[in-house]
Write a protein that holds these residues in place. Structure first.
Motif, PDB file in Angstrom:
ATOM      1  N   LEU A  75      39.064  43.969  50.918  1.00  0.00           N
ATOM      2  CA  LEU A  75      39.977  44.793  50.137  1.00  0.00           C
ATOM      3  C   LEU A  75      39.968  44.308  48.692  1.00  0.00           C
ATOM      4  CD1 LEU A  75      42.080  47.089  50.477  1.00  0.00           C
ATOM      5  CD2 LEU A  75      43.804  45.309  50.713  1.00  0.00           C
ATOM      6  N   ILE A  76      39.828  45.241  47.764  1.00  0.00           N
ATOM      7  CA  ILE A  76      39.836  44.892  46.345  1.00  0.00           C
ATOM      8  C   ILE A  76      40.814  45.785  45.601  1.00  0.00           C
ATOM      9  CG2 ILE A  76      37.469  44.005  46.313  1.00  0.00           C
ATOM     10  CD1 ILE A  76      36.669  46.659  44.950  1.00  0.00           C
ATOM     11  N   ARG A  77      41.287  45.289  44.471  1.00  0.00           N
ATOM     12  CA  ARG A  77      42.144  46.059  43.560  1.00  0.00           C
ATOM     13  C   ARG A  77      41.290  46.438  42.363  1.00  0.00           C
ATOM     14  NH1 ARG A  77      46.205  42.440  42.416  1.00  0.00           N
ATOM     15  NH2 ARG A  77      47.372  43.235  44.178  1.00  0.00           N
ATOM     16  N   ILE A  78      41.401  47.689  41.960  1.00  0.00           N
ATOM     17  CA  ILE A  78      40.669  48.167  40.790  1.00  0.00           C
ATOM     18  C   ILE A  78      41.651  48.288  39.634  1.00  0.00           C
ATOM     19  CG2 ILE A  78      39.291  50.032  39.819  1.00  0.00           C
ATOM     20  CD1 ILE A  78      38.489  50.713  42.715  1.00  0.00           C
ATOM     21  N   ILE A  79      41.343  47.583  38.558  1.00  0.00           N
ATOM     22  CA  ILE A  79      42.206  47.609  37.373  1.00  0.00           C
ATOM     23  C   ILE A  79      41.420  48.280  36.257  1.00  0.00           C
ATOM     24  CG2 ILE A  79      43.505  46.210  35.725  1.00  0.00           C
ATOM     25  CD1 ILE A  79      43.441  43.981  37.936  1.00  0.00           C
ATOM     26  N   ARG A  80      41.958  49.397  35.787  1.00  0.00           N
ATOM     27  CA  ARG A  80      41.301  50.131  34.705  1.00  0.00           C
ATOM     28  C   ARG A  80      42.107  49.958  33.430  1.00  0.00           C
ATOM     29  NH1 ARG A  80      40.388  53.647  39.121  1.00  0.00           N
ATOM     30  NH2 ARG A  80      38.163  53.791  39.561  1.00  0.00           N
ATOM     31  N   GLU A  81      41.442  49.481  32.398  1.00  0.00           N
ATOM     32  CA  GLU A  81      42.077  49.313  31.098  1.00  0.00           C
ATOM     33  C   GLU A  81      41.974  50.642  30.361  1.00  0.00           C
ATOM     34  OE1 GLU A  81      41.051  46.706  27.306  1.00  0.00           O
ATOM     35  OE2 GLU A  81      41.409  45.524  29.119  1.00  0.00           O
ATOM     36  N   GLU A  82      43.112  51.232  30.070  1.00  0.00           N
ATOM     37  CA  GLU A  82      43.142  52.583  29.504  1.00  0.00           C
ATOM     38  C   GLU A  82      42.543  52.672  28.111  1.00  0.00           C
ATOM     39  OE1 GLU A  82      47.214  53.675  29.821  1.00  0.00           O
ATOM     40  OE2 GLU A  82      47.193  53.494  32.002  1.00  0.00           O
ATOM     41  N   SER A  83      42.793  51.670  27.274  1.00  0.00           N
ATOM     42  CA  SER A  83      42.350  51.763  25.888  1.00  0.00           C
ATOM     43  C   SER A  83      40.830  51.671  25.744  1.00  0.00           C
ATOM     44  CB  SER A  83      43.009  50.669  25.049  1.00  0.00           C
ATOM     45  OG  SER A  83      42.677  49.395  25.577  1.00  0.00           O
ATOM     46  N   THR A  84      40.168  50.881  26.582  1.00  0.00           N
ATOM     47  CA  THR A  84      38.724  50.711  26.453  1.00  0.00           C
ATOM     48  C   THR A  84      37.949  51.308  27.628  1.00  0.00           C
ATOM     49  OG1 THR A  84      38.762  48.577  27.575  1.00  0.00           O
ATOM     50  CG2 THR A  84      38.990  48.563  25.167  1.00  0.00           C
ATOM     51  N   GLU A  85      38.640  51.832  28.609  1.00  0.00           N
ATOM     52  CA  GLU A  85      38.041  52.382  29.816  1.00  0.00           C
ATOM     53  C   GLU A  85      37.240  51.344  30.595  1.00  0.00           C
ATOM     54  OE1 GLU A  85      35.992  56.057  29.177  1.00  0.00           O
ATOM     55  OE2 GLU A  85      37.587  56.876  27.942  1.00  0.00           O
ATOM     56  N   ALA A  86      37.554  50.071  30.397  1.00  0.00           N
ATOM     57  CA  ALA A  86      36.895  48.992  31.141  1.00  0.00           C
ATOM     58  C   ALA A  86      37.518  48.898  32.530  1.00  0.00           C
ATOM     59  CB  ALA A  86      37.073  47.673  30.402  1.00  0.00           C
ATOM     60  N   THR A  87      36.730  48.438  33.479  1.00  0.00           N
ATOM     61  CA  THR A  87      37.193  48.322  34.856  1.00  0.00           C
ATOM     62  C   THR A  87      37.010  46.894  35.333  1.00  0.00           C
ATOM     63  OG1 THR A  87      36.528  50.601  35.281  1.00  0.00           O
ATOM     64  CG2 THR A  87      36.906  49.221  37.186  1.00  0.00           C
TER      65      THR A  87
END
Length: 156
Positions: A75-87
């Motif tokens: 199981l993993i958590r996906i964190i998306r940074e909104e300002s740079t669209e980095a994951t």
């Protein structure tokens, strides 16, 4: 048709693949104590991301279409940074490097943002402590103590 999902402190959850993707993901969120805002997904032992969070029709698609029976998934958590669209991909299995050294390196390489990568390196305990300090504490219910007459003396 079952598969195993690994998470937490070496915990495992046996899941039925003959269910809808939406139901499977909701079950994993509840069972694995994820936060409501968490975006979770699964990674197989070879390092392939299952992309269940991107299934367009998750209410009608069966999990067996995407997952293989008798396989283990992390199981993993996906964190998306909104300002740079980095994951950033954060394992929800503690000590991933101990169990799967190659997967720990792979997830670190997949995580694009240096800031999120540094947060990932700190480990789940420090991130959890950081999130606890930023949210107000809820009072815990205290158990009522038994009266001394209710306690039974145990022989020594």
């Amino acid at each position: 048709m079952f598969a195993t999902v690994r998470y937490g402190a070496n915990c495992q959850e046996l899941v039925n693949l003959q269910c809808r993707v939406l139901i499977l993901m909701a079950h994993l969120e509840r069972k694995c104590h994820c936060r409501p805002e968490d975006n979770i997904d699964l990674l197989d032992e070879s390092g392939a991301l299952m992309n269940l969070s991107k299934v367009e029709n998750s209410a009608s698609e069966f999990a067996s279409k995407y997952l293989q029976e008798r396989q283990r998934y992390i199981l993993i958590r996906i964190i998306r940074e909104e300002s740079t669209e980095a994951t950033c991909y954060e394992p929800l299995l503690e000590n991933l490097g101990k169990h799967y050294p190659d997967l720990a390196d792979l997830l670190q390489k997949l995580s694009a943002s240096p800031q999120l990568r540094e947060q990932w390196r700190r480990g789940p305990m420090q991130r959890r402590a950081q999130s606890l300090t930023s949210t107000p504490a809820r009072p815990r219910p205290t158990p009522q103590r038994k009266k001394s007459s209710e306690l039974k003396a145990t022989p020594r």
